[in-house]
Write a protein that holds these residues in place. Sequence first.
Motif, mmCIF file in Angstrom:
data_model
loop_
_atom_site.group_PDB
_atom_site.id
_atom_site.type_symbol
_atom_site.label_atom_id
_atom_site.label_comp_id
_atom_site.label_asym_id
_atom_site.label_seq_id
_atom_site.Cartn_x
_atom_site.Cartn_y
_atom_site.Cartn_z
ATOM 1 N N HIS A 1 -7.325 8.762 -12.998
ATOM 2 C CA HIS A 1 -7.537 7.705 -12.029
ATOM 3 C C HIS A 1 -6.214 7.362 -11.354
ATOM 4 O O HIS A 1 -5.179 7.239 -12.013
ATOM 5 C CB HIS A 1 -8.109 6.470 -12.733
ATOM 6 C CG HIS A 1 -8.742 5.510 -11.794
ATOM 7 N ND1 HIS A 1 -8.003 4.642 -11.010
ATOM 8 C CD2 HIS A 1 -10.029 5.278 -11.483
ATOM 9 C CE1 HIS A 1 -8.821 3.917 -10.278
ATOM 10 N NE2 HIS A 1 -10.046 4.281 -10.541
ATOM 11 N N ALA A 2 -6.240 7.175 -10.065
ATOM 12 C CA ALA A 2 -5.017 6.901 -9.304
ATOM 13 C C ALA A 2 -4.344 5.608 -9.756
ATOM 14 O O ALA A 2 -3.112 5.518 -9.767
ATOM 15 C CB ALA A 2 -5.335 6.832 -7.817
ATOM 16 N N LEU A 3 -5.118 4.600 -10.153
ATOM 17 C CA LEU A 3 -4.508 3.341 -10.595
ATOM 18 C C LEU A 3 -3.722 3.525 -11.887
ATOM 19 O O LEU A 3 -2.673 2.900 -12.073
ATOM 20 C CB LEU A 3 -5.581 2.262 -10.786
ATOM 21 C CG LEU A 3 -6.222 1.749 -9.501
ATOM 22 C CD1 LEU A 3 -7.332 0.745 -9.827
ATOM 23 C CD2 LEU A 3 -5.190 1.124 -8.586
ATOM 24 N N THR A 4 -4.193 4.389 -12.773
ATOM 25 C CA THR A 4 -3.454 4.689 -14.000
ATOM 26 C C THR A 4 -2.140 5.370 -13.652
ATOM 27 O O THR A 4 -1.082 5.020 -14.171
ATOM 28 C CB THR A 4 -4.292 5.591 -14.933
ATOM 29 O OG1 THR A 4 -5.536 4.953 -15.198
ATOM 30 C CG2 THR A 4 -3.568 5.869 -16.224
ATOM 31 N N ARG A 5 -2.210 6.343 -12.755
ATOM 32 C CA ARG A 5 -1.010 7.050 -12.314
ATOM 33 C C ARG A 5 -0.022 6.083 -11.676
ATOM 34 O O ARG A 5 1.167 6.075 -12.003
ATOM 35 C CB ARG A 5 -1.382 8.149 -11.322
ATOM 36 C CG ARG A 5 -0.173 8.939 -10.814
ATOM 37 C CD ARG A 5 -0.441 9.650 -9.517
ATOM 38 N NE ARG A 5 -0.787 8.673 -8.480
ATOM 39 C CZ ARG A 5 -1.725 8.856 -7.562
ATOM 40 N NH1 ARG A 5 -2.427 9.957 -7.516
ATOM 41 N NH2 ARG A 5 -1.972 7.926 -6.664
ATOM 42 N N ALA B 1 1.621 3.747 -14.275
ATOM 43 C CA ALA B 1 2.642 4.447 -15.064
ATOM 44 C C ALA B 1 3.908 4.652 -14.229
ATOM 45 O O ALA B 1 5.024 4.481 -14.723
ATOM 46 C CB ALA B 1 2.100 5.782 -15.556
ATOM 47 N N TYR B 2 3.739 4.983 -12.980
ATOM 48 C CA TYR B 2 4.877 5.212 -12.076
ATOM 49 C C TYR B 2 5.684 3.919 -11.907
ATOM 50 O O TYR B 2 6.913 3.934 -11.965
ATOM 51 C CB TYR B 2 4.350 5.707 -10.730
ATOM 52 C CG TYR B 2 5.419 6.066 -9.729
ATOM 53 C CD1 TYR B 2 6.036 7.309 -9.770
ATOM 54 C CD2 TYR B 2 5.784 5.180 -8.728
ATOM 55 C CE1 TYR B 2 7.011 7.652 -8.841
ATOM 56 C CE2 TYR B 2 6.756 5.512 -7.799
ATOM 57 C CZ TYR B 2 7.361 6.752 -7.860
ATOM 58 O OH TYR B 2 8.328 7.077 -6.945
ATOM 59 N N THR C 1 15.074 6.207 -13.164
ATOM 60 C CA THR C 1 14.327 7.291 -13.805
ATOM 61 C C THR C 1 13.430 7.987 -12.796
ATOM 62 O O THR C 1 13.366 9.216 -12.746
ATOM 63 C CB THR C 1 13.483 6.751 -14.980
ATOM 64 O OG1 THR C 1 14.365 6.151 -15.933
ATOM 65 C CG2 THR C 1 12.683 7.852 -15.645
ATOM 66 N N ARG C 2 12.749 7.193 -11.972
ATOM 67 C CA ARG C 2 11.897 7.785 -10.930
ATOM 68 C C ARG C 2 12.715 8.668 -10.013
ATOM 69 O O ARG C 2 12.301 9.780 -9.660
ATOM 70 C CB ARG C 2 11.203 6.689 -10.115
ATOM 71 C CG ARG C 2 10.104 5.986 -10.854
ATOM 72 C CD ARG C 2 9.292 5.113 -9.935
ATOM 73 N NE ARG C 2 10.100 4.090 -9.302
ATOM 74 C CZ ARG C 2 9.855 2.795 -9.387
ATOM 75 N NH1 ARG C 2 8.839 2.346 -10.062
ATOM 76 N NH2 ARG C 2 10.621 1.936 -8.772
ATOM 77 N N GLY C 3 13.896 8.199 -9.624
ATOM 78 C CA GLY C 3 14.755 8.985 -8.744
ATOM 79 C C GLY C 3 15.163 10.307 -9.370
ATOM 80 O O GLY C 3 15.114 11.354 -8.721
ATOM 81 N N ARG C 4 15.563 10.260 -10.647
ATOM 82 C CA ARG C 4 15.952 11.497 -11.333
ATOM 83 C C ARG C 4 14.789 12.464 -11.427
ATOM 84 O O ARG C 4 14.947 13.668 -11.232
ATOM 85 C CB ARG C 4 16.492 11.188 -12.726
ATOM 86 C CG ARG C 4 17.931 10.728 -12.739
ATOM 87 C CD ARG C 4 18.535 10.746 -14.130
ATOM 88 N NE ARG C 4 17.767 10.020 -15.130
ATOM 89 C CZ ARG C 4 17.826 8.710 -15.330
ATOM 90 N NH1 ARG C 4 18.616 7.974 -14.603
ATOM 91 N NH2 ARG C 4 17.103 8.143 -16.270
#
Length: 79
Positions: free
Chosen positions: A13-17, A20-21, A28-31
């Motif tokens: 599900h996109a909302l789960t993704r 988590a993001y 961390t997201r950038g790396r």
Amino acid sequence: MRSPAEDIYLFRHALTRDGAYQLMPPSTRGRLHALAADALEALEGDERDAASVEAAAHLAHALASTIRESPEAAALAAR
């Protein structure tokens, strides 16, 4: 054709993704975006051509995360 590693990061599900993001720190997201771009750029031939837009998107996300985390990076990007 997807690799087994890609299946690890699929969400039902996109909302789960998205949740988590958002829980990841921006650094961390950038790396992770930078690593994804590197992996896509390492492809060869037609696969690399097909992945070029996705690689550019990952690089843009990596840059945006870096700018948010670092006033120095934001100043350099503004030049």
